[in-house]
Design a protein around this motif. Structure first.
Motif, PDB file in Angstrom:
ATOM      1  N   ARG A  77       0.740  -1.193  -0.167  1.00 20.50           N
ATOM      2  CA  ARG A  77       0.133   0.194   0.022  1.00 20.50           C
ATOM      3  C   ARG A  77       0.686   1.388  -0.191  1.00 20.50           C
ATOM      4  N   GLU A  78       2.306   1.336   0.105  1.00 24.86           N
ATOM      5  CA  GLU A  78       3.041   2.354   0.109  1.00 24.86           C
ATOM      6  C   GLU A  78       3.055   2.948  -1.545  1.00 24.86           C
ATOM      7  N   ASP A  79       3.016   4.185  -1.416  1.00 22.99           N
ATOM      8  CA  ASP A  79       2.989   4.859  -2.661  1.00 22.99           C
ATOM      9  C   ASP A  79       1.656   4.100  -3.470  1.00 22.99           C
ATOM     10  N   PRO A 412      -3.352  19.172   5.901  1.00 28.20           N
ATOM     11  CA  PRO A 412      -1.785  18.867   5.756  1.00 28.20           C
ATOM     12  C   PRO A 412      -1.302  18.477   4.553  1.00 28.20           C
ATOM     13  N   ALA A 413      -0.292  19.078   4.198  1.00 27.40           N
ATOM     14  CA  ALA A 413       0.526  18.680   2.831  1.00 27.40           C
ATOM     15  C   ALA A 413       1.498  17.533   3.275  1.00 27.40           C
ATOM     16  N   ALA A 414       2.207  17.692   4.425  1.00 29.85           N
ATOM     17  CA  ALA A 414       3.243  16.984   4.706  1.00 29.85           C
ATOM     18  C   ALA A 414       3.430  16.342   6.077  1.00 29.85           C
ATOM     19  N   ASN A 415       4.103  15.431   6.234  1.00 32.37           N
ATOM     20  CA  ASN A 415       4.538  14.757   7.804  1.00 32.37           C
ATOM     21  C   ASN A 415       3.244  14.238   8.260  1.00 32.37           C
ATOM     22  N   ALA A 416       2.210  13.832   7.610  1.00 33.29           N
ATOM     23  CA  ALA A 416       1.138  13.181   8.307  1.00 33.29           C
ATOM     24  C   ALA A 416       1.465  11.779   8.261  1.00 33.29           C
ATOM     25  N   PRO A 417       0.775  10.943   8.920  1.00 35.98           N
ATOM     26  CA  PRO A 417       1.060   9.316   8.832  1.00 35.98           C
ATOM     27  C   PRO A 417       0.801   8.854   7.375  1.00 35.98           C
ATOM     28  N   ILE A 418       1.569   7.962   7.165  1.00 39.08           N
ATOM     29  CA  ILE A 418       1.758   7.430   5.702  1.00 39.08           C
ATOM     30  C   ILE A 418       0.432   7.281   5.059  1.00 39.08           C
ATOM     31  N   GLY A 419       0.247   7.697   3.736  1.00 39.63           N
ATOM     32  CA  GLY A 419      -1.111   7.814   3.058  1.00 39.63           C
ATOM     33  C   GLY A 419      -1.964   8.891   3.486  1.00 39.63           C
ATOM     34  N   HIS A 420      -1.795   9.578   4.261  1.00 39.13           N
ATOM     35  CA  HIS A 420      -2.798  10.703   4.781  1.00 39.13           C
ATOM     36  C   HIS A 420      -2.097  12.171   4.180  1.00 39.13           C
ATOM     37  N   ASN A 421      -1.002  12.253   3.691  1.00 34.51           N
ATOM     38  CA  ASN A 421      -0.906  13.586   3.070  1.00 34.51           C
ATOM     39  C   ASN A 421      -1.814  14.262   2.247  1.00 34.51           C
ATOM     40  N   TYR A 425      -2.640   9.386  -2.787  1.00 31.82           N
ATOM     41  CA  TYR A 425      -3.957   8.514  -3.260  1.00 31.82           C
ATOM     42  C   TYR A 425      -4.399   7.667  -2.046  1.00 31.82           C
ATOM     43  N   MET A 426      -5.688   7.677  -2.174  1.00 36.75           N
ATOM     44  CA  MET A 426      -6.451   6.789  -1.073  1.00 36.75           C
ATOM     45  C   MET A 426      -6.208   5.520  -1.290  1.00 36.75           C
ATOM     46  N   VAL A 427      -5.983   4.585  -0.424  1.00 35.81           N
ATOM     47  CA  VAL A 427      -5.877   2.993  -0.447  1.00 35.81           C
ATOM     48  C   VAL A 427      -7.294   2.651  -0.193  1.00 35.81           C
ATOM     49  N   PRO A 428      -7.659   1.591  -1.123  1.00 37.02           N
ATOM     50  CA  PRO A 428      -7.260   0.964  -2.165  1.00 37.02           C
ATOM     51  C   PRO A 428      -7.975   1.370  -3.286  1.00 37.02           C
ATOM     52  N   PHE A 429      -8.506   2.514  -3.499  1.00 39.41           N
ATOM     53  CA  PHE A 429      -9.187   2.863  -4.598  1.00 39.41           C
ATOM     54  C   PHE A 429      -8.673   3.055  -5.900  1.00 39.41           C
ATOM     55  N   ILE A 430      -9.084   2.355  -6.838  1.00 44.99           N
ATOM     56  CA  ILE A 430      -9.148   2.580  -8.327  1.00 44.99           C
ATOM     57  C   ILE A 430     -10.136   2.549  -8.944  1.00 44.99           C
TER      58      ILE A 430
END
Length: 529
Positions: A77-79, A412-421, A425-430
């Motif tokens: 789920r990273e990136d 927040p644009a930066a420094n939020a927990p992984i996936g939350h900046n 992109y939101m996991v796991p939507f396509i």
């Protein structure tokens, strides 16, 4: 009879939701890392021949993340979704979807140019036929397989980096249960090791935008499989409730007469089977939930741990939460103080906004109160009360957006927990959605809430509130400026009168025609707060 009629529509309607598009769940797509299916309208990838979109490289956010997840390259789920695909459809204008074959939320029509705003209503305001139709739609979704999407039953590594695809079919309702599980599951580190302090849908800034997208997609899914384009999710207003008002056989299922942990046999939901509830078993096997049945829905409302959740949320709790001016603060996780998001999510006290994970307020309180399937994060969407609850939570988020009118930069644009900046992109939507894209008023996304539409006075008050709060902060400066302005005005008036006396008057023919003389003395300039 209604259920059979609705099932017939499956033949002619193509559902659409999220997760892995069926047309991309194959060796060729995984090895090429490309998911750009053709649009049926013209047969070209992403509908490019019709200018609907084109196949493009995914643009990932490079903003730094918070310290909560100290690993890299260990979680699919990273990136998101670059482990599986690095090229997807980028849609133009108001088009949307994994192949640009749909309209963005809030638009309709053949060219997606018609704006629309639909109204979500209180479930207790529905007529009997409307309520029965909603229940039938839920049951239909539980019994119809998703035509467009499949779920992953193994990690990318377990798929031998794409050369051995591991996917399976799933029904429409359980597709959303699985997506909620997948976003909140633990990271599998190999052996028997896992990392639990990770969640792409909770405990961080994306909690509210993520669930907003989740509900919009769920709502659209129901519209498509039923052909009812006017369907909207009802909400349960649980403020000041003394018990679970929807927990009866007329609505979401009453209590079983002999087993208080189960639903009444008279409820259609008593036959539902849950999935993705055995997180410890998955972790020990280093496996993903495969969506196999794991027993009936469990619910025993009110018999929860009272030391953690002594009562259901009150109107006062909600109003205090709405008064908080900061969307996010501090570490931007469940330890954040004075954060609207953390207070609404329920990790901060709804009377002080100080973080207290040992207690459960607002959103969390409802989950704990239900004392069953809804009380375990990964599998909570198994209970259909989930959608009623989260629709009302979303309405509180909407009230905050209307009252405080935040700029996008507030998220927040930066420094939020992984996936939350903001740009993650939101996991796991396509198709892909960024967190910041849903930090906006609901009417821009095509829906509103019945109880937020009325009095114009309340809307005006919500509009005025942030400006009044700013005025209070600079009140001393305003008073000083008013006094200074009065002194300057008095001095200028004295000078003008002195000049007039000295010149002895001015001919009326050359006086400036600024205002009628008879109205002059009736004008005053005031600042009213």
């Amino acid at each position: 009879m209604l259920l059979f009629a609705l099932a017939f529509l499956l033949v002619i309607l193509q559902p659409s939701a999220g997760q892995f598009p069926r047309v991309c769940a194959n060796v060729q797509s995984l090895l090429s890392k490309e998911c750009c299916p053709p649009w049926d309208g013209d047969g070209s990838p992403c509908g490019e021949l019709s200018s609907r979109g084109s196949c493009q490289n995914i643009l990932l956010s490079q903003a730094p993340l918070g310290p909560q997840f100290p690993f890299s390259g260990v979680d699919d789920r990273e990136d998101w979704p670059s482990v599986f695909y690095n090229r997807t459809c980028r849609c133009e204008g108001n088009f949307m979807g994994f192949n640009c074959g749909e309209c963005k939320f809030g638009f309709s029509g053949p060219n997606c140019t018609e704006r629309q705003v639909k109204t979500r209503r209180n479930i207790f305001q529905l007529t009997t036929s409307e309520k029965n139709k909603f229940l039938a739609y839920l049951n239909l979704a539980k019994n119809i397989p998703s035509q467009d999407y499949v779920i992953a039953t193994g990690t990318y590594t377990q798929m031998n980096n794409g050369s051995n695809p591991m996917f399976r079919d799933i029904n429409v309702y359980d597709l959303f249960v699985w997506m909620h599980y997948y976003a909140s599951r633990d990271t599998l580190l190999g052996g028997s090791s896992v990392w639990r302090d990770i969640d792409f849908a909770h405990e961080a800034p994306g909690f509210l935008p993520w669930h907003r997208v989740f509900l919009l997609m769920w709502e659209r899914q129901i519209q498509r499989i039923t052909g009812d384009e006017n369907f909207t999710i009802p909400y349960w207003d649980w403020r000041d409730a003394e018990d679970c008002e929807v927990c009866n056989d007329e609505y979401m299922g009453g209590r079983h007469p002999t087993n208080p942990n189960l639903l009444s046999p008279a409820s259609i939901f008593s036959s539902w089977q849950v999935i993705c509830t055995q997180s410890e078993e998955y972790n020990s096997q280093q496996a993903l939930c495969s969506a196999t049945s794991e027993g009936p829905i469990r619910r025993n409302p009110g018999n929860n741990d009272k030391s953690r959740t002594p009562r259901l949320p009150s109107s006062a709790d909600v109003e205090f939460c709405l008064s908080l001016t900061q969307y996010e603060s501090g570490p931007m996780d469940k330890m954040a103080n004075y954060s609207f998001r953390n207070t609404l999510e329920g990790f901060a006290d709804p009377q002080t906004a100080i973080s207290n994970p040992a207690q459960s307020g607002l959103h969390n309180a409802l989950h704990i109160y239900m004392n069953g399937s809804m009380s375990q994060v990964q599998g909570s969407a198994n209970d259909p009360i989930f959608v009623l609850h989260h629709a009302f939570v979303d309405s509180i988020f909407e009230r905050w957006l209307r009252r405080h009118r935040p700029m996008l930069e507030v998220y927040p644009a930066a420094n939020a927990p992984i996936g939350h900046n903001r740009e993650n992109y939101m996991v796991p939507f396509i198709p892909l959605y960024r967190n910041g894209e849903f930090f906006k008023p609901s009417r821009e996304l095509g829906y509103d809430y019945e109880y937020l539409q009325e009095p114009a006075l309340q809307s005006f008050q919500d509009f005025l509130t942030p400006y009044l709060q700013e005025a209070r902060q600079i009140w001393a400066w305003l008073v000083g400026a008013a006094v200074f302005g009065g002194i300057v005005t008095a001095m200028l008036t004295g000078l003008i009168r002195a000049c007039r006396k000295k010149k002895g008057g001015t001919s009326s023919e050359i006086q400036p025609l600024l205002i009628e003389s008879e109205d002059y003395n009736n004008i005053s300039y005031q600042s009213n707060f």
